[in-house]
Design a protein around this motif. Structure first.
Motif: not given
Length: 433
Positions: A374-388, A398-412
């Motif tokens: 489940x966690x490694x699906x982030x390996x799909x979402x992050x790169x795919x979102x950055x490409x899009x 914009x893609x880098x900011x999105x992934x930064x938000x995911x990391x803040x969510x992980x910390x929370x």
């Protein structure tokens, strides 16, 4: 006397196991992310857009997701030696097949099959370490194992860049040579694994009798302690809410890790660098992160604290991604990518020390695999979102900011899990606090 046996045993199993599994992960990680370097020339040869590259790089994790839990259950039943050998042989052959990609469909299919082939390797090794190392030593050992990922980036980046320079040799494109040659070590090591690995401490004839008896006794006592808090069943490993929470925390760290692995070369390349210069510069951040990871994980083991050792690095990586999204110069960009590398690398070993504190047996096999899949699906979402986002906006920001938000969510989520006080301490270790 017992303390002497403990030191001798731990030293012996560390030298026997850790360098070898680091080598295996080193090769695995190169084959997983070398698409980032291949894309520097492959995209033009095949007419791939950033969206196609991001989706194809990330679809690896769908194969990973679907086959991860069954693969780890198989490893628990048949033993690491046979199963890891199988994993390495199949992923080596499929990784080499990337050289024969003709277009979008074959690209997607082979990347998916590569994920399916490699499924079970990483969680299998995490499970394997739980057979051999007591919990209080596990984060440090896991850190050495996981250090192979940034080391493979550091050494693999200039290697991959050099292989791209073989363009035209025997009529093959440089990226084809890169895939073919970098696949060979996985196949060779698959054979070595079968003869070198030992499944369980009870079978370790390379330990002295007193060392083997001490290790078996300690690990059996630890498993008995975990059994008081949760069962060993497969269902327990799938249903425990802590497993789901840790999966979501890992999701953000995986998005960050594979954003670096897949896109860092192109983010650096856009500053006008040659492929070889990109390879050298891309090696700097992971080299720094290796040292930081080992120091941070040892501190986590020494203090027996996990939560803040996950939260702080995740936040640091998020800050680094935001800075990277705003960097226009080489020094600023490499400094930002170094912060991201350090943060993500430091978060992972303490995080992976958590599930084996409350799960054992088949539950540990399924729980670890569930977190990883489940966690490694982030390996799909992050790169795919950055490409899009890159195709839509012409920028990586914009893609880098999105992934930064995911990391803040992980910390929370890590903080919420800790505050809920649901990660029970085992007999050997105080859980996150």
């Amino acid at each position: 006397m017992e303390r002497d046996i403990e030191k001798r045993t731990l030293r012996k199993i560390t030298w026997r196991i850790v360098p070898f599994i680091m080598l295996l992960y080193f090769i695995a990680y190169i084959d997983r992310v070398n698409i980032g370097f291949a894309s520097l020339t492959m995209k033009d040869d095949l007419g791939f857009t950033a969206s196609i590259l991001g989706f194809g790089a990330g679809i690896f994790f769908w194969g990973y997701f679907l086959f991860e839990v069954p693969s780890n259950i198989a490893l628990h039943k048949v033993g690491a030696r046979l199963w890891i050998a199988r994993v390495m042989l199949t992923w080596g052959l499929i990784s080499g097949a990337m050289a024969f990609v003709q277009g979008t469909t074959s690209f997607y299919v082979i990347r998916f099959l590569l994920g399916a082939a490699e499924a079970g390797f990483f969680p299998g090794i995490i499970l394997y370490l739980s057979y051999w190392f007591p919990a209080k030593h596990r984060a440090g050992v896991t850190a050495f194992f996981m250090a192979a990922a940034p080391i493979s980036t550091a050494l693999g980046s200039p290697l991959s860049a050099a292989l791209l320079e073989m363009h035209g040799f025997w009529g093959l494109a440089g990226w084809k040579w890169m895939f073919l040659l970098e696949a060979i070590p996985a196949v060779v090591l698959g054979v070595v694994v079968f003869f070198y690995m030992t499944d369980r401490p009870q079978q370790a004839r390379w330990l002295q009798d007193d060392e083997r008896e001490w290790l078996v006794k300690v690990m059996e006592e630890e498993n008995a302690g975990k059994a008081k808090h949760s069962g060993h069943s497969i269902l327990r490993g799938l249903a425990d809410f802590r497993v789901i929470a840790l999966s979501l925390i890992y999701f953000g760290t995986s998005a960050g890790l594979y954003t670096l692995g897949i896109w860092a070369p192109q983010i650096i390349k856009q500053l006008g660098m040659s492929s070889m210069t990109v390879g050298v510069l891309n090696a700097i951040p992971p080299l720094v992160s290796v040292v930081a990871m080992v120091i941070w994980s040892r501190h986590s083991d020494r203090t027996r604290e996990r939560t803040w050792h996950v939260v702080l690095p995740c936040l640091a990586a998020a800050v680094g991604l935001v800075i990277a999204g705003n960097s226009n110069g080489v020094i600023g960009l490499i400094a930002a990518l170094t912060l991201v590398n350090v943060g993500i690398s430091c978060a992972k070993p303490p995080l992976w020390s958590m599930p084996t504190m409350f799960l054992s047996g088949a539950a540990a096999a399924t729980g670890i695999a569930t977190i990883n899949s489940i966690g490694n699906l982030g390996g799909f979402v992050g790169p795919a979102m950055i490409g899009w986002v890159k195709d839509k906006t012409g920028s990586f920001s914009g893609g880098l900011y999105f992934v930064a938000g995911l990391l803040v969510l992980s910390a929370t989520l890590a903080l919420i899990l800790s505050l809920a006080q649901k990660v029970k301490p085992s007999t050997n270790e105080v859980a996150a606090h």
